[in-house]
Design a protein around this motif. Structure first.
Motif, short mmCIF file in Angstrom:
data_model
loop_
_atom_site.label_atom_id
_atom_site.label_comp_id
_atom_site.label_asym_id
_atom_site.label_seq_id
_atom_site.Cartn_x
_atom_site.Cartn_y
_atom_site.Cartn_z
N THR A 8 5.48 -7.02 -6.37
CA THR A 8 5.29 -7.56 -5.04
C THR A 8 3.94 -7.12 -4.50
OG1 THR A 8 6.42 -5.67 -4.06
CG2 THR A 8 7.75 -7.63 -4.52
N LEU A 9 3.30 -8.03 -3.87
CA LEU A 9 2.04 -7.74 -3.20
C LEU A 9 2.26 -7.95 -1.71
CD1 LEU A 9 -0.57 -9.61 -5.44
CD2 LEU A 9 -0.17 -7.16 -5.32
N THR A 10 1.92 -6.95 -0.93
CA THR A 10 1.96 -7.12 0.52
C THR A 10 0.88 -8.13 0.89
OG1 THR A 10 0.35 -5.38 0.93
CG2 THR A 10 2.68 -4.71 0.81
N PRO A 11 0.95 -8.72 2.07
CA PRO A 11 -0.11 -9.66 2.47
C PRO A 11 -1.50 -9.02 2.40
CG PRO A 11 1.77 -9.89 3.93
CD PRO A 11 2.06 -8.71 3.05
N LEU A 12 -1.63 -7.76 2.80
CA LEU A 12 -2.92 -7.07 2.70
C LEU A 12 -3.38 -6.98 1.25
CD1 LEU A 12 -5.29 -5.31 3.75
CD2 LEU A 12 -3.78 -3.34 3.42
N ARG A 13 -2.49 -6.60 0.37
CA ARG A 13 -2.86 -6.45 -1.04
C ARG A 13 -3.19 -7.80 -1.67
NH1 ARG A 13 0.79 -1.39 -3.15
NH2 ARG A 13 -0.52 0.13 -2.10
N GLU A 14 -2.44 -8.83 -1.31
CA GLU A 14 -2.74 -10.16 -1.85
C GLU A 14 -4.11 -10.63 -1.39
OE1 GLU A 14 -1.13 -14.73 -1.70
OE2 GLU A 14 0.34 -13.13 -1.42
N LEU A 24 -7.46 -2.36 -1.69
CA LEU A 24 -6.10 -2.74 -2.07
C LEU A 24 -5.29 -1.51 -2.40
CD1 LEU A 24 -5.19 -5.58 -4.52
CD2 LEU A 24 -4.35 -3.31 -4.96
N ALA A 25 -5.90 -0.56 -3.11
CA ALA A 25 -5.17 0.64 -3.55
C ALA A 25 -5.06 1.70 -2.46
CB ALA A 25 -5.86 1.23 -4.77
N LEU A 26 -6.12 1.86 -1.66
CA LEU A 26 -6.17 2.99 -0.72
C LEU A 26 -6.12 2.60 0.75
CD1 LEU A 26 -9.06 5.01 -2.42
CD2 LEU A 26 -6.60 5.27 -2.78
N GLY A 27 -6.42 1.35 1.05
CA GLY A 27 -6.58 0.95 2.44
C GLY A 27 -5.29 0.60 3.14
N SER A 28 -5.40 0.41 4.43
CA SER A 28 -4.27 -0.04 5.23
C SER A 28 -4.76 -1.09 6.21
CB SER A 28 -3.63 1.14 5.96
OG SER A 28 -4.56 1.77 6.81
N GLU A 29 -3.82 -1.87 6.69
CA GLU A 29 -4.12 -3.00 7.58
C GLU A 29 -4.89 -2.53 8.81
OE1 GLU A 29 -4.13 -6.95 8.11
OE2 GLU A 29 -2.60 -6.20 6.74
N GLY A 30 -6.01 -3.20 9.09
CA GLY A 30 -6.76 -2.95 10.31
C GLY A 30 -7.60 -1.69 10.33
N ARG A 31 -7.71 -1.00 9.20
CA ARG A 31 -8.49 0.24 9.14
C ARG A 31 -9.48 0.19 8.00
NH1 ARG A 31 -4.14 5.02 10.23
NH2 ARG A 31 -3.89 4.56 12.44
N THR A 70 -13.71 -0.43 1.92
CA THR A 70 -14.50 -1.17 2.91
C THR A 70 -15.95 -0.74 2.85
OG1 THR A 70 -12.55 -1.18 4.34
CG2 THR A 70 -14.64 -1.78 5.36
N HIS A 71 -16.18 0.56 2.78
CA HIS A 71 -17.55 1.08 2.72
C HIS A 71 -18.23 0.70 1.41
CE1 HIS A 71 -16.73 3.06 6.45
NE2 HIS A 71 -15.79 3.83 5.91
N LEU A 72 -17.48 0.71 0.33
CA LEU A 72 -18.02 0.32 -0.97
C LEU A 72 -18.42 -1.15 -0.97
CD1 LEU A 72 -18.58 1.36 -3.83
CD2 LEU A 72 -16.24 0.75 -4.43
N THR A 73 -17.60 -2.00 -0.37
CA THR A 73 -17.92 -3.42 -0.28
C THR A 73 -19.20 -3.64 0.53
OG1 THR A 73 -15.62 -4.12 -0.53
CG2 THR A 73 -17.08 -5.64 0.61
N ARG A 74 -19.32 -2.94 1.63
CA ARG A 74 -20.54 -3.06 2.44
C ARG A 74 -21.77 -2.55 1.70
NH1 ARG A 74 -17.42 -0.98 7.74
NH2 ARG A 74 -16.58 -2.99 8.36
#
Length: 134
Positions: free
Chosen positions: A35-41, A97-104, A109-113
Motif C-alpha cells: 500500500t502506498l499512502t497518497p503522499l508516498r504515491e 517518500l521514505a523519510l518525509g511527512s505530509e506538509g513538512r 525536499t532539500h535534496l530535490t531543491r
C-alpha cells in the motif's frame, strides 16, 4: 574518451532504471500487494517522472555540449554537475517518500531543491558557452 561521449551512455543506462521504476509503481497500483499512502504515491510518481524527463534533457544537453567549445575538464565538470543534479532532484522525491511527512520539509525536499540548483547551473553554463561560441 570525452564527457559528451561517455556521459550520455550513463544517462541511457539510467533510463533503464527509470523504466523499472515505472514497472514497480504499476505493480503497486494494480496488484495492491503493498500500500502506498497518497503522499508516498505522489512522491513515487514525481520522482519517477522527474528522473525520466531530466535524463532525456541530459541527452539533448550532451548533443550541444561540444558546440560550447569548453575545455575537456570543463565539459566533464558541467556534464557531471548535470547528472548529479538529475539524481539529486529526482532522488529527493524518493528520500521524501521514505523519510518525509505530509506538509513538512524533509531531507528529500532539500535534496530535490539542491538538485534543481545544480541542473540550473549546468544549463546556464551551457547556454553561456553556446553564446560565447557564436
Amino acid at each position: 574518451m570525452e564527457a559528451y561521449e561517455l556521459l550520455p551512455i550513463v544517462a541511457l543506462f539510467a533510463l533503464v532504471t527509470v523504466e523499472f521504476g515505472g514497472h514497480a509503481l504499476l505493480q503497486f497500483l494494480t496488484t495492491r500487494q503493498g500500500t502506498l499512502t497518497p503522499l508516498r504515491e505522489r512522491s513515487f510518481r514525481a520522482g519517477h517522472a522527474h528522473a525520466g524527463v531530466l535524463l532525456i534533457l541530459s541527452l539533448v544537453y550532451f548533443l550541444y555540449l561540444p558546440q560550447a567549445e569548453f575545455s575537456s575538464s570543463t565539459d566533464w565538470l558541467f556534464g557531471v554537475l548535470l547528472l548529479v543534479g538529475v539524481l539529486a532532484q529526482s532522488g529527493g522525491f524518493f528520500v521524501h517518500l521514505a523519510l518525509g511527512s505530509e506538509g513538512r520539509a524533509s531531507l528529500g525536499t532539500h535534496l530535490t531543491r539542491a538538485g534543481a540548483v545544480l541542473i540550473a547551473a549546468a544549463l546556464i553554463a551551457l547556454g553561456v558557452g553556446l553564446v560565447q561560441s557564436l
